[in-house]
Design a protein around this motif. Structure first.
Motif, mmCIF file in Angstrom:
data_model
loop_
_atom_site.group_PDB
_atom_site.id
_atom_site.type_symbol
_atom_site.label_atom_id
_atom_site.label_comp_id
_atom_site.label_asym_id
_atom_site.label_seq_id
_atom_site.Cartn_x
_atom_site.Cartn_y
_atom_site.Cartn_z
ATOM 1 N N VAL A 176 0.870 -1.175 0.000
ATOM 2 C CA VAL A 176 0.000 0.000 0.000
ATOM 3 C C VAL A 176 0.905 1.223 0.000
ATOM 4 C CG1 VAL A 176 -1.729 1.311 1.284
ATOM 5 C CG2 VAL A 176 -1.851 -1.196 1.215
ATOM 6 N N VAL A 177 0.845 2.025 -1.060
ATOM 7 C CA VAL A 177 1.759 3.165 -1.184
ATOM 8 C C VAL A 177 0.985 4.441 -1.468
ATOM 9 C CG1 VAL A 177 3.548 1.630 -2.074
ATOM 10 C CG2 VAL A 177 2.165 2.968 -3.686
ATOM 11 N N GLU A 178 1.609 5.560 -1.142
ATOM 12 C CA GLU A 178 1.027 6.842 -1.514
ATOM 13 C C GLU A 178 1.349 7.118 -2.983
ATOM 14 O OE1 GLU A 178 3.533 10.353 0.190
ATOM 15 O OE2 GLU A 178 3.553 8.750 1.685
ATOM 16 N N PRO A 179 0.616 8.044 -3.602
ATOM 17 C CA PRO A 179 0.802 8.241 -5.048
ATOM 18 C C PRO A 179 2.234 8.544 -5.467
ATOM 19 C CG PRO A 179 -1.236 9.274 -4.342
ATOM 20 C CD PRO A 179 -0.548 8.814 -3.091
ATOM 21 N N SER A 180 2.962 9.341 -4.687
ATOM 22 C CA SER A 180 4.337 9.689 -5.067
ATOM 23 C C SER A 180 5.214 8.453 -5.209
ATOM 24 C CB SER A 180 4.948 10.626 -4.029
ATOM 25 O OG SER A 180 4.203 11.827 -3.928
ATOM 26 N N ALA A 181 4.920 7.420 -4.425
ATOM 27 C CA ALA A 181 5.736 6.205 -4.442
ATOM 28 C C ALA A 181 5.488 5.342 -5.667
ATOM 29 C CB ALA A 181 5.474 5.387 -3.179
ATOM 30 N N ALA A 182 4.434 5.627 -6.405
ATOM 31 C CA ALA A 182 4.110 4.852 -7.606
ATOM 32 C C ALA A 182 4.577 5.541 -8.883
ATOM 33 C CB ALA A 182 2.598 4.612 -7.673
ATOM 34 N N LEU A 183 5.266 6.669 -8.766
ATOM 35 C CA LEU A 183 5.660 7.411 -9.957
ATOM 36 C C LEU A 183 6.606 6.605 -10.844
ATOM 37 C CD1 LEU A 183 6.132 10.943 -8.373
ATOM 38 C CD2 LEU A 183 4.449 10.337 -10.116
ATOM 39 N N GLY A 184 7.508 5.849 -10.250
ATOM 40 C CA GLY A 184 8.433 5.056 -11.059
ATOM 41 C C GLY A 184 7.719 4.006 -11.885
ATOM 42 N N ILE A 185 6.779 3.301 -11.272
ATOM 43 C CA ILE A 185 5.995 2.308 -12.018
ATOM 44 C C ILE A 185 5.196 2.997 -13.117
ATOM 45 C CG2 ILE A 185 4.214 0.540 -11.851
ATOM 46 C CD1 ILE A 185 6.820 -0.220 -10.471
ATOM 47 N N ALA A 186 4.641 4.177 -12.810
ATOM 48 C CA ALA A 186 3.886 4.923 -13.815
ATOM 49 C C ALA A 186 4.757 5.262 -15.022
ATOM 50 C CB ALA A 186 3.320 6.202 -13.201
ATOM 51 N N ALA A 187 6.020 5.608 -14.776
ATOM 52 C CA ALA A 187 6.914 5.956 -15.885
ATOM 53 C C ALA A 187 7.170 4.761 -16.788
ATOM 54 C CB ALA A 187 8.228 6.493 -15.330
ATOM 55 N N ILE A 188 7.300 3.576 -16.204
ATOM 56 C CA ILE A 188 7.490 2.377 -17.026
ATOM 57 C C ILE A 188 6.229 2.079 -17.827
ATOM 58 C CG2 ILE A 188 8.077 -0.069 -17.014
ATOM 59 C CD1 ILE A 188 9.457 0.402 -14.293
ATOM 60 N N LEU A 189 5.067 2.220 -17.204
ATOM 61 C CA LEU A 189 3.806 1.970 -17.894
ATOM 62 C C LEU A 189 3.634 2.882 -19.105
ATOM 63 C CD1 LEU A 189 1.309 1.557 -14.895
ATOM 64 C CD2 LEU A 189 1.920 -0.200 -16.583
ATOM 65 N N GLU A 190 4.068 4.120 -18.977
ATOM 66 C CA GLU A 190 3.847 5.079 -20.059
ATOM 67 C C GLU A 190 4.873 4.961 -21.188
ATOM 68 O OE1 GLU A 190 2.972 9.071 -19.245
ATOM 69 O OE2 GLU A 190 1.328 8.602 -17.879
ATOM 70 N N ASP A 191 6.020 4.368 -20.903
ATOM 71 C CA ASP A 191 7.059 4.270 -21.935
ATOM 72 C C ASP A 191 7.754 2.917 -21.843
ATOM 73 O OD1 ASP A 191 8.776 4.868 -23.983
ATOM 74 O OD2 ASP A 191 9.823 6.508 -22.943
ATOM 75 N N PRO A 192 7.005 1.824 -22.046
ATOM 76 C CA PRO A 192 7.594 0.493 -21.832
ATOM 77 C C PRO A 192 8.754 0.184 -22.770
ATOM 78 C CG PRO A 192 5.431 0.328 -22.870
ATOM 79 C CD PRO A 192 5.588 1.750 -22.448
ATOM 80 N N ASP A 193 8.726 0.727 -23.974
ATOM 81 C CA ASP A 193 9.813 0.438 -24.913
ATOM 82 C C ASP A 193 11.155 0.962 -24.403
ATOM 83 O OD1 ASP A 193 7.995 -0.765 -26.560
ATOM 84 O OD2 ASP A 193 7.813 0.930 -27.941
ATOM 85 N N ARG A 194 11.109 2.077 -23.694
ATOM 86 C CA ARG A 194 12.346 2.673 -23.180
ATOM 87 C C ARG A 194 13.045 1.741 -22.191
ATOM 88 N NH1 ARG A 194 13.020 8.735 -20.526
ATOM 89 N NH2 ARG A 194 15.275 8.598 -20.182
ATOM 90 N N PHE A 195 12.265 0.978 -21.427
ATOM 91 C CA PHE A 195 12.830 0.160 -20.362
ATOM 92 C C PHE A 195 12.847 -1.329 -20.683
ATOM 93 C CE2 PHE A 195 10.936 3.985 -18.484
ATOM 94 C CZ PHE A 195 12.059 4.533 -17.890
#
Length: 335
Positions: free
Chosen positions: A276-295
């Motif tokens: 269970v995390v606050e929104p700021s802690a999910a920013l890294g996962i969000a970045a992968i979701l939005e640009d999966p080819d980069r990672f």
């Protein structure tokens, strides 16, 4: 060439001043996340401590130095996590701690600040208004003002996370760091670039609170009139020039993510990592979701930086979390 304010030797020494309860937090590969993200993902779990965020690494340094100098009082502005951390560190050293926060901050954070015996003053505005009020209290009472990210202790305390990352095997290719005031990104980024320079350091910020990211890209301070994001911990409007200078030296990129992706990241961390995390802690996962080819095919570390979240709001967000496809569908929705 611009010189950084951070010092690697001082960061190594900082580990001796920080209560061990905040050090050597879990770092592990979370294979359950990887099928949906398309890359190897390791989690640095900065919520496994008494204040449930990374902030106490910095406040431990601040409070130790104040106590050593005979100071008895300190004030800070906080979106919630710094206030809890300073209250915890100050209480253990006999300091009189005042925290100024927005009355719109998550109730769970405000309640915890009170429970840790700090004096809490609320303002009818956002974090930047709280910063102004805290500065006024410091001037009026002649006491120490702790300014997150500007005070080097907050950056160098956070930087001890970087020491723990670079000492691990196997090594990783990129680290994704929540970007708000900049203490976490500049601190961790400084150590990573000093000791593992091939690793990409990427700051991640919500589209609805983009000031530091815009500042990084334009290489000058860019302010915004307002913020609009559930990630309250990174919702600043006015970057600090000295912190931006440090960030420019260590960050390889700064990216913005949508609210839908943040919520999807929170849901994934719950479903696949039991976190269970606050929104700021999910920013890294969000970045992968939005640009999966980069990672794709890379080994990425994301710092889970806080878990102080209002549970009613959390259930509203996560209960209606969009699918991965929905999180990537719209590039303009920041509501």
């Amino acid at each position: 060439m611009q010189e950084t304010r951070l010092d690697t030797a001082r960061i190594r020494a900082a580990r001796q001043m920080i209560d061990p309860v905040f050090l050597d937090t879990p770092l592990y590969r979370c294979e359950a996340l990887e099928p949906e993200l398309g890359c190897a993902v390791s989690i640095k779990l900065e919520t496994a401590n008494p204040v449930r965020s990374f902030k106490a690494r910095g406040t431990e340094l601040v409070a130790s130095l104040l106590a050593d100098n005979g100071s008895r009082a300190v004030v800070c502005a906080s979106a919630g996590n710094l206030g809890q951390a300073l209250a915890w560190s100050g209480r253990g050293r006999g300091l009189d701690v005042t925290v100024v926060a927005s009355r719109f901050a998550p109730a769970a954070k405000l309640d915890r600040i009170r429970a840790l015996d700090a004096r809490l003053e609320l303002v009818d505005g956002d974090f930047d208004m709280a910063r102004e009020r805290a500065a006024a209290i410091a001037r009026r009472d002649g006491i120490r003002l702790v300014e997150d990210s500007l005070d080097i202790e907050t950056c160098e305390g956070a930087a001890t996370i970087g020491l723990e990352l670079v000492d691990t095997e196997p090594s990783f290719d990129a680290v994704l760091i929540a970007l708000g005031g900049g203490a976490l990104a500049t601190g961790v980024g400084h150590v990573v670039k000093a000791l593992a320079p091939d690793v990409d350091v990427i700051g991640v910020q919500p589209l609805g609170a983009p000031a530091m990211t815009h500042s990084w890209h334009q290489r000058r301070v860019v302010t915004t009139d307002s913020t609009n994001t559930i990630a309250d911990g990174v919702a600043g409007r006015r970057p600090i020039p000295a912190v931006l200078d440090d960030l420019l030296l260590v960050a390889d990129d700064a990216v913005l993510v949508q609210e839908a992706s943040i919520i999807a990241g929170m849901r994934m961390l719950l479903d696949h990592a039991g976190l269970v995390v606050e929104p700021s802690a999910a920013l890294g996962i969000a970045a992968i979701l939005e640009d999966p080819d980069r990672f794709a095919g890379r080994h990425v570390v994301t710092i889970v930086c806080g878990s102080n979240v209002d549970m009613d709001a959390y259930h509203r967000w996560v209960g209606a979390a969009p699918s991965r496809g929905a999180a990537r569908s719209s590039s303009t929705d920041s509501d």
